[in-house]
Motif scaffolding. Sequence first.
Motif, PDB file in Angstrom:
ATOM      1  N   PRO A 189       0.817  -1.216   0.000  1.00  0.00           N
ATOM      2  CA  PRO A 189       0.000   0.000   0.000  1.00  0.00           C
ATOM      3  C   PRO A 189       0.848   1.262   0.000  1.00  0.00           C
ATOM      4  O   PRO A 189       1.898   1.316   0.656  1.00  0.00           O
ATOM      5  CB  PRO A 189      -0.821  -0.116   1.286  1.00  0.00           C
ATOM      6  CG  PRO A 189      -0.005  -0.993   2.176  1.00  0.00           C
ATOM      7  CD  PRO A 189       0.725  -1.948   1.278  1.00  0.00           C
ATOM      8  N   VAL A 190       0.423   2.259  -0.742  1.00  0.00           N
ATOM      9  CA  VAL A 190       1.122   3.538  -0.843  1.00  0.00           C
ATOM     10  C   VAL A 190       0.146   4.651  -0.492  1.00  0.00           C
ATOM     11  O   VAL A 190      -1.030   4.603  -0.861  1.00  0.00           O
ATOM     12  CB  VAL A 190       1.692   3.758  -2.259  1.00  0.00           C
ATOM     13  CG1 VAL A 190       2.236   5.179  -2.423  1.00  0.00           C
ATOM     14  CG2 VAL A 190       2.799   2.739  -2.559  1.00  0.00           C
ATOM     15  N   ILE A 191       0.631   5.646   0.229  1.00  0.00           N
ATOM     16  CA  ILE A 191      -0.148   6.857   0.517  1.00  0.00           C
ATOM     17  C   ILE A 191       0.447   8.007  -0.280  1.00  0.00           C
ATOM     18  O   ILE A 191       1.667   8.175  -0.334  1.00  0.00           O
ATOM     19  CB  ILE A 191      -0.122   7.195   2.017  1.00  0.00           C
ATOM     20  CG1 ILE A 191      -0.916   6.156   2.820  1.00  0.00           C
ATOM     21  CG2 ILE A 191      -0.680   8.598   2.280  1.00  0.00           C
ATOM     22  CD1 ILE A 191      -0.807   6.322   4.326  1.00  0.00           C
ATOM     23  N   VAL A 192      -0.414   8.777  -0.928  1.00  0.00           N
ATOM     24  CA  VAL A 192      -0.014  10.023  -1.580  1.00  0.00           C
ATOM     25  C   VAL A 192      -0.747  11.152  -0.868  1.00  0.00           C
ATOM     26  O   VAL A 192      -1.985  11.176  -0.857  1.00  0.00           O
ATOM     27  CB  VAL A 192      -0.347  10.025  -3.081  1.00  0.00           C
ATOM     28  CG1 VAL A 192       0.017  11.379  -3.701  1.00  0.00           C
ATOM     29  CG2 VAL A 192       0.386   8.899  -3.806  1.00  0.00           C
ATOM     30  N   VAL A 193      -0.010  12.068  -0.253  1.00  0.00           N
ATOM     31  CA  VAL A 193      -0.609  13.222   0.412  1.00  0.00           C
ATOM     32  C   VAL A 193      -0.581  14.374  -0.581  1.00  0.00           C
ATOM     33  O   VAL A 193       0.486  14.905  -0.904  1.00  0.00           O
ATOM     34  CB  VAL A 193       0.129  13.582   1.710  1.00  0.00           C
ATOM     35  CG1 VAL A 193      -0.562  14.765   2.399  1.00  0.00           C
ATOM     36  CG2 VAL A 193       0.172  12.377   2.647  1.00  0.00           C
ATOM     37  N   ILE A 297       4.130   9.297   0.033  1.00  0.00           N
ATOM     38  CA  ILE A 297       4.659  10.333  -0.850  1.00  0.00           C
ATOM     39  C   ILE A 297       4.004  11.654  -0.458  1.00  0.00           C
ATOM     40  O   ILE A 297       2.777  11.793  -0.559  1.00  0.00           O
ATOM     41  CB  ILE A 297       4.390  10.010  -2.329  1.00  0.00           C
ATOM     42  CG1 ILE A 297       5.050   8.678  -2.716  1.00  0.00           C
ATOM     43  CG2 ILE A 297       4.890  11.141  -3.237  1.00  0.00           C
ATOM     44  CD1 ILE A 297       4.694   8.197  -4.113  1.00  0.00           C
ATOM     45  N   LEU A 298       4.793  12.593   0.000  1.00  0.00           N
ATOM     46  CA  LEU A 298       4.301  13.904   0.398  1.00  0.00           C
ATOM     47  C   LEU A 298       4.552  14.889  -0.734  1.00  0.00           C
ATOM     48  O   LEU A 298       5.686  15.073  -1.160  1.00  0.00           O
ATOM     49  CB  LEU A 298       5.012  14.387   1.662  1.00  0.00           C
ATOM     50  CG  LEU A 298       4.897  13.507   2.908  1.00  0.00           C
ATOM     51  CD1 LEU A 298       5.737  14.096   4.039  1.00  0.00           C
ATOM     52  CD2 LEU A 298       3.441  13.383   3.349  1.00  0.00           C
ATOM     53  N   PRO A 329       8.496   4.682   5.785  1.00  0.00           N
ATOM     54  CA  PRO A 329       9.265   5.282   4.696  1.00  0.00           C
ATOM     55  C   PRO A 329       8.523   6.465   4.087  1.00  0.00           C
ATOM     56  O   PRO A 329       7.294   6.436   3.936  1.00  0.00           O
ATOM     57  CB  PRO A 329       9.410   4.128   3.697  1.00  0.00           C
ATOM     58  CG  PRO A 329       9.248   2.890   4.524  1.00  0.00           C
ATOM     59  CD  PRO A 329       8.250   3.240   5.573  1.00  0.00           C
ATOM     60  N   VAL A 330       9.271   7.503   3.707  1.00  0.00           N
ATOM     61  CA  VAL A 330       8.635   8.729   3.223  1.00  0.00           C
ATOM     62  C   VAL A 330       9.439   9.317   2.074  1.00  0.00           C
ATOM     63  O   VAL A 330      10.670   9.264   2.067  1.00  0.00           O
ATOM     64  CB  VAL A 330       8.482   9.750   4.373  1.00  0.00           C
ATOM     65  CG1 VAL A 330       9.832  10.189   4.930  1.00  0.00           C
ATOM     66  CG2 VAL A 330       7.661  10.954   3.950  1.00  0.00           C
ATOM     67  N   ALA A 331       8.724   9.851   1.088  1.00  0.00           N
ATOM     68  CA  ALA A 331       9.322  10.565  -0.036  1.00  0.00           C
ATOM     69  C   ALA A 331       8.693  11.943  -0.122  1.00  0.00           C
ATOM     70  O   ALA A 331       7.471  12.081   0.017  1.00  0.00           O
ATOM     71  CB  ALA A 331       9.105   9.799  -1.347  1.00  0.00           C
ATOM     72  N   VAL A 365      13.601  15.815  -4.878  1.00  0.00           N
ATOM     73  CA  VAL A 365      12.995  14.496  -4.681  1.00  0.00           C
ATOM     74  C   VAL A 365      13.840  13.831  -3.603  1.00  0.00           C
ATOM     75  O   VAL A 365      14.967  13.407  -3.875  1.00  0.00           O
ATOM     76  CB  VAL A 365      13.005  13.651  -5.972  1.00  0.00           C
ATOM     77  CG1 VAL A 365      12.372  12.282  -5.717  1.00  0.00           C
ATOM     78  CG2 VAL A 365      12.290  14.370  -7.104  1.00  0.00           C
ATOM     79  N   GLN A 366      13.310  13.789  -2.398  1.00  0.00           N
ATOM     80  CA  GLN A 366      14.069  13.274  -1.263  1.00  0.00           C
ATOM     81  C   GLN A 366      13.337  12.094  -0.632  1.00  0.00           C
ATOM     82  O   GLN A 366      12.101  12.162  -0.442  1.00  0.00           O
ATOM     83  CB  GLN A 366      14.307  14.383  -0.234  1.00  0.00           C
ATOM     84  CG  GLN A 366      15.234  15.480  -0.747  1.00  0.00           C
ATOM     85  CD  GLN A 366      15.394  16.626   0.221  1.00  0.00           C
ATOM     86  OE1 GLN A 366      14.446  17.319   0.535  1.00  0.00           O
ATOM     87  NE2 GLN A 366      16.612  16.836   0.694  1.00  0.00           N
ATOM     88  N   VAL A 367      14.079  11.052  -0.284  1.00  0.00           N
ATOM     89  CA  VAL A 367      13.481   9.820   0.206  1.00  0.00           C
ATOM     90  C   VAL A 367      14.234   9.359   1.435  1.00  0.00           C
ATOM     91  O   VAL A 367      15.459   9.391   1.487  1.00  0.00           O
ATOM     92  CB  VAL A 367      13.518   8.709  -0.868  1.00  0.00           C
ATOM     93  CG1 VAL A 367      12.933   7.407  -0.327  1.00  0.00           C
ATOM     94  CG2 VAL A 367      12.749   9.157  -2.120  1.00  0.00           C
ATOM     95  N   ARG A 368      13.465   8.945   2.444  1.00  0.00           N
ATOM     96  CA  ARG A 368      14.040   8.290   3.615  1.00  0.00           C
ATOM     97  C   ARG A 368      13.325   6.957   3.791  1.00  0.00           C
ATOM     98  O   ARG A 368      12.141   6.895   4.031  1.00  0.00           O
ATOM     99  CB  ARG A 368      13.876   9.172   4.860  1.00  0.00           C
ATOM    100  CG  ARG A 368      14.751   8.765   6.047  1.00  0.00           C
ATOM    101  CD  ARG A 368      14.035   7.827   6.989  1.00  0.00           C
ATOM    102  NE  ARG A 368      12.821   8.450   7.487  1.00  0.00           N
ATOM    103  CZ  ARG A 368      11.749   7.777   7.867  1.00  0.00           C
ATOM    104  NH1 ARG A 368      11.719   6.449   7.745  1.00  0.00           N
ATOM    105  NH2 ARG A 368      10.681   8.385   8.322  1.00  0.00           N
ATOM    106  N   GLY A 369      14.073   5.863   3.616  1.00  0.00           N
ATOM    107  CA  GLY A 369      13.477   4.532   3.653  1.00  0.00           C
ATOM    108  C   GLY A 369      13.485   3.933   5.041  1.00  0.00           C
ATOM    109  O   GLY A 369      14.054   4.471   5.974  1.00  0.00           O
TER     110      GLY A 369
END
Length: 369
Positions: A189-193, A297-298, A329-331, A365-369
């Motif tokens: 599942p993925v969340i897009v804010v 994904i913010l 995890p957040v992007a 485009v920044q990602v923290r896993g």
Amino acid sequence: MPVEPPVIVSSDPRSFPHSVLRDRHPAIVKRVLEAYPYAPEVQERLGMLLQEDVVRSLGEEAHDFGAWAVWGAGMFGRSWYDVPFLFAENFFYRRLLEAVGYYAPGAWRGIDPFGPQKAADLPGERELAELDALQRLPEEEQAAGVVRAALWGNRADLGFGLVKEKKERVEMPLVDDSARLWALTRGGPVIVVADNAGRELLPDLVLIDFLLRTGRASRVELHVKPAPYFVSDALTADVLAELGRFPAGSAVGGRLDGALRSGALQLYTEDFYCAPLTFHDAPDGLAARFAAAELTILKGDLNYRRLVGDRMWPVTTSFGEVSGYFPGPVAALRTVKSDVVAGLDAGAERGLPASWRTSGAFALVQVRG
């Protein structure tokens, strides 16, 4: 966790936050008054809001009076320029909704004061066709294309565009963790804010379609605002209007419609998204949703500020450290339109124009896993 600098305020007349309160907010009120034939008492309330020297609380009859009394503790009675910028911006929009009677009984209840501006910014046939054409590219090129479209769609910010001329964008993001983003989407599942409606929401929907179509996400939850905010921020009604813009034969539009009907795409909102808070203070239910997602994904500038904190971080501050508290995890996909930046390499800002933080010409485009 690095030592936190003070939260950003608007007291320096030369600062970007000061210009938002001084120039952008009156321009927003002017547009609202031009959009609808509001009655004299509404016009008067909006005028009084702009003339306030100090922050005044909501009326006690407001349904969320208690919540704002807590959030605004220590703020009321002080200059708008001296309270934290994140609070001042958020509360301005809540007071604007109070002034136009958005929550009050009567014929204007629930009428989006920014609706006409959003409608004028809906994408045209050319943009729809260009995004629809992405699906005909090889999958790796599609992946790059949908991220790039969602990233630069974030410049479509009606509030931002009111008083600032948009610069030509710099195609190469200052940080590009796209490969890490795709490494984290493995079929869960993925969340897009969401951030803005209109020309930003369209590529966000195409990104969601790509996640579902390619199996990179089993389900996508699209988070939107519960009430009109920051002029162009997306509501459920804006998502539905956007879906209605896809031509009848659009494969993307058809799949998204089907995904909503099947539950593979779900819409969600939470009062927190209209609060003057960072994600550090996300309510337990929302935090649990983030924790259960394979990736969140913010989109956009406000969500970025909420993620890392609305502080003037040294730009080399570790993005992983300042976002490490986030429950999962957040992007962050963001064009840079405010002072808050973290995660740059040493020297990355050398040679950039003085306005690079606020021009909307640069992206992350920044990602923290």
